[in-house]
Write a protein that holds these residues in place. Structure first.
Motif, PDB file in Angstrom:
ATOM      1  N   SER A 141     -23.745 -10.698   7.713  1.00  0.00           N
ATOM      2  CA  SER A 141     -23.565 -11.611   6.596  1.00  0.00           C
ATOM      3  C   SER A 141     -22.134 -11.605   6.071  1.00  0.00           C
ATOM      4  O   SER A 141     -21.714 -12.534   5.426  1.00  0.00           O
ATOM      5  CB  SER A 141     -24.531 -11.265   5.465  1.00  0.00           C
ATOM      6  N   VAL A 142     -21.403 -10.548   6.364  1.00  0.00           N
ATOM      7  CA  VAL A 142     -20.015 -10.459   5.918  1.00  0.00           C
ATOM      8  C   VAL A 142     -19.117 -10.622   7.140  1.00  0.00           C
ATOM      9  O   VAL A 142     -19.222  -9.864   8.090  1.00  0.00           O
ATOM     10  CB  VAL A 142     -19.736  -9.090   5.248  1.00  0.00           C
ATOM     11  N   PRO A 143     -18.245 -11.625   7.134  1.00  0.00           N
ATOM     12  CA  PRO A 143     -17.376 -11.798   8.288  1.00  0.00           C
ATOM     13  C   PRO A 143     -16.447 -10.602   8.458  1.00  0.00           C
ATOM     14  O   PRO A 143     -15.973 -10.033   7.483  1.00  0.00           O
ATOM     15  CB  PRO A 143     -16.584 -13.061   7.975  1.00  0.00           C
ATOM     16  N   GLN A 144     -16.219 -10.223   9.684  1.00  0.00           N
ATOM     17  CA  GLN A 144     -15.331  -9.104   9.962  1.00  0.00           C
ATOM     18  C   GLN A 144     -13.884  -9.581   9.824  1.00  0.00           C
ATOM     19  O   GLN A 144     -13.551 -10.687  10.230  1.00  0.00           O
ATOM     20  CB  GLN A 144     -15.584  -8.567  11.371  1.00  0.00           C
ATOM     21  N   PRO A 145     -13.013  -8.731   9.262  1.00  0.00           N
ATOM     22  CA  PRO A 145     -11.624  -9.143   9.083  1.00  0.00           C
ATOM     23  C   PRO A 145     -10.912  -9.296  10.423  1.00  0.00           C
ATOM     24  O   PRO A 145     -11.218  -8.603  11.377  1.00  0.00           O
ATOM     25  CB  PRO A 145     -11.017  -8.014   8.260  1.00  0.00           C
ATOM     26  N   THR A 146      -9.982 -10.213  10.466  1.00  0.00           N
ATOM     27  CA  THR A 146      -9.139 -10.407  11.638  1.00  0.00           C
ATOM     28  C   THR A 146      -7.855  -9.632  11.412  1.00  0.00           C
ATOM     29  O   THR A 146      -7.214  -9.810  10.370  1.00  0.00           O
ATOM     30  CB  THR A 146      -8.826 -11.904  11.818  1.00  0.00           C
ATOM     31  N   PRO A 147      -7.482  -8.769  12.333  1.00  0.00           N
ATOM     32  CA  PRO A 147      -6.245  -8.004  12.142  1.00  0.00           C
ATOM     33  C   PRO A 147      -5.043  -8.922  11.941  1.00  0.00           C
ATOM     34  O   PRO A 147      -4.980 -10.018  12.489  1.00  0.00           O
ATOM     35  CB  PRO A 147      -6.109  -7.207  13.442  1.00  0.00           C
ATOM     36  N   GLY A 148      -4.119  -8.447  11.131  1.00  0.00           N
ATOM     37  CA  GLY A 148      -2.920  -9.231  10.837  1.00  0.00           C
ATOM     38  C   GLY A 148      -1.680  -8.609  11.449  1.00  0.00           C
ATOM     39  O   GLY A 148      -1.751  -7.671  12.239  1.00  0.00           O
ATOM     40  N   TYR A 182       4.338   1.710  -7.870  1.00  0.00           N
ATOM     41  CA  TYR A 182       4.580   1.943  -6.450  1.00  0.00           C
ATOM     42  C   TYR A 182       5.174   0.697  -5.822  1.00  0.00           C
ATOM     43  O   TYR A 182       4.871  -0.429  -6.229  1.00  0.00           O
ATOM     44  CB  TYR A 182       3.276   2.262  -5.704  1.00  0.00           C
ATOM     45  N   THR A 183       5.976   0.911  -4.809  1.00  0.00           N
ATOM     46  CA  THR A 183       6.477  -0.170  -3.981  1.00  0.00           C
ATOM     47  C   THR A 183       5.999   0.103  -2.571  1.00  0.00           C
ATOM     48  O   THR A 183       6.170   1.218  -2.052  1.00  0.00           O
ATOM     49  CB  THR A 183       8.021  -0.214  -3.999  1.00  0.00           C
ATOM     50  N   LEU A 184       5.390  -0.903  -1.956  1.00  0.00           N
ATOM     51  CA  LEU A 184       4.905  -0.758  -0.587  1.00  0.00           C
ATOM     52  C   LEU A 184       5.519  -1.860   0.265  1.00  0.00           C
ATOM     53  O   LEU A 184       5.336  -3.043  -0.025  1.00  0.00           O
ATOM     54  CB  LEU A 184       3.374  -0.846  -0.540  1.00  0.00           C
ATOM     55  N   VAL A 185       6.276  -1.452   1.269  1.00  0.00           N
ATOM     56  CA  VAL A 185       6.864  -2.399   2.212  1.00  0.00           C
ATOM     57  C   VAL A 185       6.410  -1.958   3.599  1.00  0.00           C
ATOM     58  O   VAL A 185       6.637  -0.810   4.004  1.00  0.00           O
ATOM     59  CB  VAL A 185       8.403  -2.431   2.127  1.00  0.00           C
ATOM     60  N   CYS A 186       5.725  -2.875   4.288  1.00  0.00           N
ATOM     61  CA  CYS A 186       5.208  -2.585   5.628  1.00  0.00           C
ATOM     62  C   CYS A 186       5.806  -3.565   6.628  1.00  0.00           C
ATOM     63  O   CYS A 186       5.928  -4.752   6.341  1.00  0.00           O
ATOM     64  CB  CYS A 186       3.686  -2.731   5.670  1.00  0.00           C
ATOM     65  N   LYS A 187       6.138  -3.071   7.791  1.00  0.00           N
ATOM     66  CA  LYS A 187       6.622  -3.899   8.905  1.00  0.00           C
ATOM     67  C   LYS A 187       5.768  -3.546  10.118  1.00  0.00           C
ATOM     68  O   LYS A 187       5.805  -2.403  10.589  1.00  0.00           O
ATOM     69  CB  LYS A 187       8.096  -3.623   9.225  1.00  0.00           C
ATOM     70  N   GLY A 188       4.974  -4.496  10.574  1.00  0.00           N
ATOM     71  CA  GLY A 188       4.114  -4.239  11.736  1.00  0.00           C
ATOM     72  C   GLY A 188       3.100  -3.137  11.509  1.00  0.00           C
ATOM     73  O   GLY A 188       2.743  -2.414  12.431  1.00  0.00           O
ATOM     74  N   GLY A 189       2.633  -2.991  10.271  1.00  0.00           N
ATOM     75  CA  GLY A 189       1.630  -1.980   9.950  1.00  0.00           C
ATOM     76  C   GLY A 189       2.181  -0.592   9.714  1.00  0.00           C
ATOM     77  O   GLY A 189       1.433   0.367   9.569  1.00  0.00           O
ATOM     78  N   ALA A 245       1.360   5.109   4.705  1.00  0.00           N
ATOM     79  CA  ALA A 245       0.874   4.876   6.076  1.00  0.00           C
ATOM     80  C   ALA A 245      -0.550   4.344   6.068  1.00  0.00           C
ATOM     81  O   ALA A 245      -0.873   3.389   6.787  1.00  0.00           O
ATOM     82  CB  ALA A 245       0.968   6.162   6.894  1.00  0.00           C
ATOM     83  N   ALA A 246      -1.402   4.935   5.249  1.00  0.00           N
ATOM     84  CA  ALA A 246      -2.797   4.469   5.161  1.00  0.00           C
ATOM     85  C   ALA A 246      -2.870   3.064   4.572  1.00  0.00           C
ATOM     86  O   ALA A 246      -3.668   2.228   5.012  1.00  0.00           O
ATOM     87  CB  ALA A 246      -3.633   5.440   4.317  1.00  0.00           C
ATOM     88  N   ALA A 247      -2.025   2.784   3.585  1.00  0.00           N
ATOM     89  CA  ALA A 247      -2.013   1.460   2.957  1.00  0.00           C
ATOM     90  C   ALA A 247      -1.563   0.386   3.948  1.00  0.00           C
ATOM     91  O   ALA A 247      -2.181  -0.679   4.052  1.00  0.00           O
ATOM     92  CB  ALA A 247      -1.101   1.470   1.733  1.00  0.00           C
ATOM     93  N   CYS A 248      -0.497   0.655   4.695  1.00  0.00           N
ATOM     94  CA  CYS A 248      -0.011  -0.329   5.670  1.00  0.00           C
ATOM     95  C   CYS A 248      -1.043  -0.547   6.777  1.00  0.00           C
ATOM     96  O   CYS A 248      -1.270  -1.686   7.208  1.00  0.00           O
ATOM     97  CB  CYS A 248       1.323   0.128   6.266  1.00  0.00           C
ATOM     98  N   ALA A 249      -1.664   0.527   7.234  1.00  0.00           N
ATOM     99  CA  ALA A 249      -2.696   0.403   8.273  1.00  0.00           C
ATOM    100  C   ALA A 249      -3.876  -0.420   7.767  1.00  0.00           C
ATOM    101  O   ALA A 249      -4.418  -1.269   8.493  1.00  0.00           O
ATOM    102  CB  ALA A 249      -3.158   1.785   8.723  1.00  0.00           C
ATOM    103  N   ALA A 250      -4.283  -0.193   6.510  1.00  0.00           N
ATOM    104  CA  ALA A 250      -5.402  -0.944   5.928  1.00  0.00           C
ATOM    105  C   ALA A 250      -5.063  -2.427   5.827  1.00  0.00           C
ATOM    106  O   ALA A 250      -5.914  -3.287   6.103  1.00  0.00           O
ATOM    107  CB  ALA A 250      -5.762  -0.386   4.552  1.00  0.00           C
ATOM    108  N   LEU A 251      -3.836  -2.753   5.446  1.00  0.00           N
ATOM    109  CA  LEU A 251      -3.428  -4.147   5.313  1.00  0.00           C
ATOM    110  C   LEU A 251      -3.286  -4.831   6.680  1.00  0.00           C
ATOM    111  O   LEU A 251      -3.550  -6.018   6.808  1.00  0.00           O
ATOM    112  CB  LEU A 251      -2.130  -4.259   4.526  1.00  0.00           C
ATOM    113  N   GLN A 252      -2.878  -4.075   7.695  1.00  0.00           N
ATOM    114  CA  GLN A 252      -2.801  -4.662   9.026  1.00  0.00           C
ATOM    115  C   GLN A 252      -4.206  -4.912   9.572  1.00  0.00           C
ATOM    116  O   GLN A 252      -4.465  -5.943  10.173  1.00  0.00           O
ATOM    117  CB  GLN A 252      -2.027  -3.757   9.982  1.00  0.00           C
ATOM    118  N   LYS A 253      -5.114  -3.984   9.318  1.00  0.00           N
ATOM    119  CA  LYS A 253      -6.499  -4.131   9.781  1.00  0.00           C
ATOM    120  C   LYS A 253      -7.191  -5.295   9.078  1.00  0.00           C
ATOM    121  O   LYS A 253      -7.961  -6.030   9.670  1.00  0.00           O
ATOM    122  CB  LYS A 253      -7.265  -2.830   9.531  1.00  0.00           C
TER     123      LYS A 253
END
Length: 175
Positions: free
Chosen positions: A54-61, A82-89, A101-109
């Motif tokens: 019922s919940v669509p799975q996220p598409t990696p970014g 906090y400042t978070l800057v991610c490049k390619g996860g 690292a966990a935040a960037c990975a979560a946003l890429q996922k």
């Protein structure tokens, strides 16, 4: 004796009604299918379809983000910024975040992790209080503008905070 015969006939009839037989359920190709088979190009379908989530799975970014995160532990406490800057996860050197690292990975996922939509008026949420913490996140994730707020005022808000905990840098209640 007659009761046993009637019961036996009913039992056999009940099994026959539950067991698919030839011609009982035509497949998309128009022929009967009596055994499960995987669907593929030109396939005949499957007798045991898996339920669709019922919940669509996220598409990696791409994992690119530039975010400002402000967490206020209470109404009277100093805000954490906090400042978070991610490049390619991966966190960029200019990130100042406790779990970058966990935040960037979560946003890429799940690049839509911080995109909040208004809660439907008829949505039921647990009436529990998770604490006075609030958080605000602004910036961009994969080119999409983000301007989201979080609080711990009920079960729905607590769940939203928990889902974004890696990005917020705090687990919320009890932190």
């Amino acid at each position: 004796m007659r009761v046993r015969i009637v019961l036996a006939v009913l039992a056999v009839a009940g099994l026959a009604a539950c067991t698919p037989g030839p011609g009982s359920s035509p497949s998309p190709s128009g022929s009967a299918s009596t055994s499960p088979s995987p669907s593929g190009p030109g396939g005949t379908g499957s007798a045991t379809a898996k339920p669709t989530p019922s919940v669509p799975q996220p598409t990696p970014g791409r994992g690119d983000a530039e975010l400002s995160i402000i967490v206020k532990p209470s109404a009277t406490a100093a805000a954490l910024s906090y400042t978070l800057v991610c490049k390619g996860g991966v966190p960029a050197p200019e990130s100042h975040h406790p779990t970058a690292a966990a935040a960037c990975a979560a946003l890429q996922k799940n690049p839509g992790l911080l995109t909040r939509t208004p809660r439907p008026a008829d949505q039921v949420c647990d009436q529990r209080y998770g604490g006075p913490q609030t958080a605000t996140v602004t910036g961009t994730v994969d080119g999409v503008n983000i301007d989201s707020t979080y609080k711990l005022t009920d079960g729905c808000e607590i769940a939203a905070w928990a889902a974004a905990a890696d990005v917020l840098g705090s687990s919320g209640a009890g932190s």
